[in-house]
Scaffold this motif. Structure first.
Motif, PDB file in Angstrom:
ATOM      1  N   GLN A 214       0.863  -1.182   0.000  1.00 55.69           N
ATOM      2  CA  GLN A 214       0.000   0.000   0.000  1.00 55.69           C
ATOM      3  C   GLN A 214       0.899   1.231   0.000  1.00 55.69           C
ATOM      4  N   LEU A 215       0.703   2.098  -0.979  1.00 52.87           N
ATOM      5  CA  LEU A 215       1.504   3.312  -1.134  1.00 52.87           C
ATOM      6  C   LEU A 215       0.870   4.467  -0.389  1.00 52.87           C
ATOM      7  N   LEU A 216       1.718   5.239   0.281  1.00 53.46           N
ATOM      8  CA  LEU A 216       1.264   6.464   0.932  1.00 53.46           C
ATOM      9  C   LEU A 216       2.260   7.569   0.619  1.00 53.46           C
ATOM     10  N   PHE A 217       1.757   8.660   0.038  1.00 58.41           N
ATOM     11  CA  PHE A 217       2.554   9.863  -0.143  1.00 58.41           C
ATOM     12  C   PHE A 217       2.271  10.783   1.034  1.00 58.41           C
TER      13      PHE A 217
ATOM     14  N   LEU B   3       5.835   2.357   1.432  1.00 59.36           N
ATOM     15  CA  LEU B   3       5.054   1.175   1.094  1.00 59.36           C
ATOM     16  C   LEU B   3       4.832   0.366   2.360  1.00 59.36           C
ATOM     17  N   LYS B   4       3.596   0.018   2.602  1.00 66.84           N
ATOM     18  CA  LYS B   4       3.277  -0.868   3.719  1.00 66.84           C
ATOM     19  C   LYS B   4       3.029  -2.249   3.133  1.00 66.84           C
ATOM     20  N   ARG B   5       3.952  -3.167   3.468  1.00 66.17           N
ATOM     21  CA  ARG B   5       3.859  -4.535   2.984  1.00 66.17           C
ATOM     22  C   ARG B   5       3.916  -5.478   4.175  1.00 66.17           C
ATOM     23  N   ALA B   6       3.508  -6.721   3.969  1.00 63.88           N
ATOM     24  CA  ALA B   6       3.501  -7.705   5.056  1.00 63.88           C
ATOM     25  C   ALA B   6       4.909  -7.940   5.597  1.00 63.88           C
ATOM     26  N   SER B   7       5.911  -7.943   4.727  1.00 66.34           N
ATOM     27  CA  SER B   7       7.263  -8.306   5.147  1.00 66.34           C
ATOM     28  C   SER B   7       8.164  -7.125   5.496  1.00 66.34           C
ATOM     29  N   ASP B   8       7.822  -5.923   5.039  1.00 70.56           N
ATOM     30  CA  ASP B   8       8.688  -4.766   5.305  1.00 70.56           C
ATOM     31  C   ASP B   8       7.917  -3.460   5.106  1.00 70.56           C
ATOM     32  N   HIS B   9       8.626  -2.374   5.293  1.00 70.96           N
ATOM     33  CA  HIS B   9       8.007  -1.046   5.212  1.00 70.96           C
ATOM     34  C   HIS B   9       9.019  -0.060   4.594  1.00 70.96           C
ATOM     35  N   PRO B  10       9.362  -0.255   3.300  1.00 71.06           N
ATOM     36  CA  PRO B  10      10.328   0.658   2.684  1.00 71.06           C
ATOM     37  C   PRO B  10       9.745   2.055   2.514  1.00 71.06           C
ATOM     38  N   TRP B  11      10.638   3.032   2.534  1.00 69.84           N
ATOM     39  CA  TRP B  11      10.209   4.413   2.344  1.00 69.84           C
ATOM     40  C   TRP B  11      11.390   5.216   1.793  1.00 69.84           C
TER      41      TRP B  11
END
Length: 159
Positions: A100-103, A124-132
């Motif tokens: 899920q993308l959040l600006f 990005l909110k993902r099950a395995s990580d949270h890159p930004w």
């Protein structure tokens, strides 16, 4: 040289008209810039929505469909709309990779009536990580609306 009352009134009225025109012209630019900011923000929000629906091709509607589109990230620079689309499709092959993308923190500076500089944060909110990371975009007003012509996106290091 002395001006009689009539000539003085005419001179003052001429000056007031000139000032009124200048003020109204500058207000017009302010309104155009406000409209431009809202339109650019709408493109970003539409991109976010397309991404969160798993629609990369829809997301790409925010970019200028041109070979001159420049995308810089991770020390690499690529050119072209198709190249950018291919890069996204390879890097995000399915919904779980897309997350899920959040600006956020979006700051839009109008450079002219037809160009804007945008700075912000993506995550990005993902099950395995949270890159930004952070991004800087240049938007251009085209016949199809506002489009990204330059994208410089960074990925933050995990802490």
């Amino acid at each position: 040289m002395c001006l009689n009352g009539n000539k003085l009134k005419k001179s003052v009225m001429k000056y007031l008209w000139i000032m009124l025109v200048v003020v109204l012209a500058s207000c017009g630019n302010h309104v155009k810039h406000k409209d431009g900011k809202a339109e650019v923000l709408a493109v970003l929000m539409q991109q976010q929505e397309f991404w969160n629906q798993g629609d990369i091709k829809g997301y790409m509607k925010g970019y200028l469909k041109s070979d001159s589109l420049r995308f810089a990230s991770g020390g690499n620079v690529s050119y072209g709309w198709q190249t950018t689309l291919d890069r996204y499709l390879k890097g995000y092959p399915d919904r779980s990779a897309m997350g899920q993308l959040l600006f956020s923190g979006i700051d839009i500076k109008m450079l002219s009536d037809n160009s804007a500089l945008v700075f912000g944060k993506w995550e990005l909110k993902r099950a395995s990580d949270h890159p930004w990371g952070l991004f800087t975009l240049i938007f251009k007003r085209t016949g199809c609306g506002w489009r990204i012509i330059h994208d410089h996106t960074s990925v933050a290091k995990e802490m």
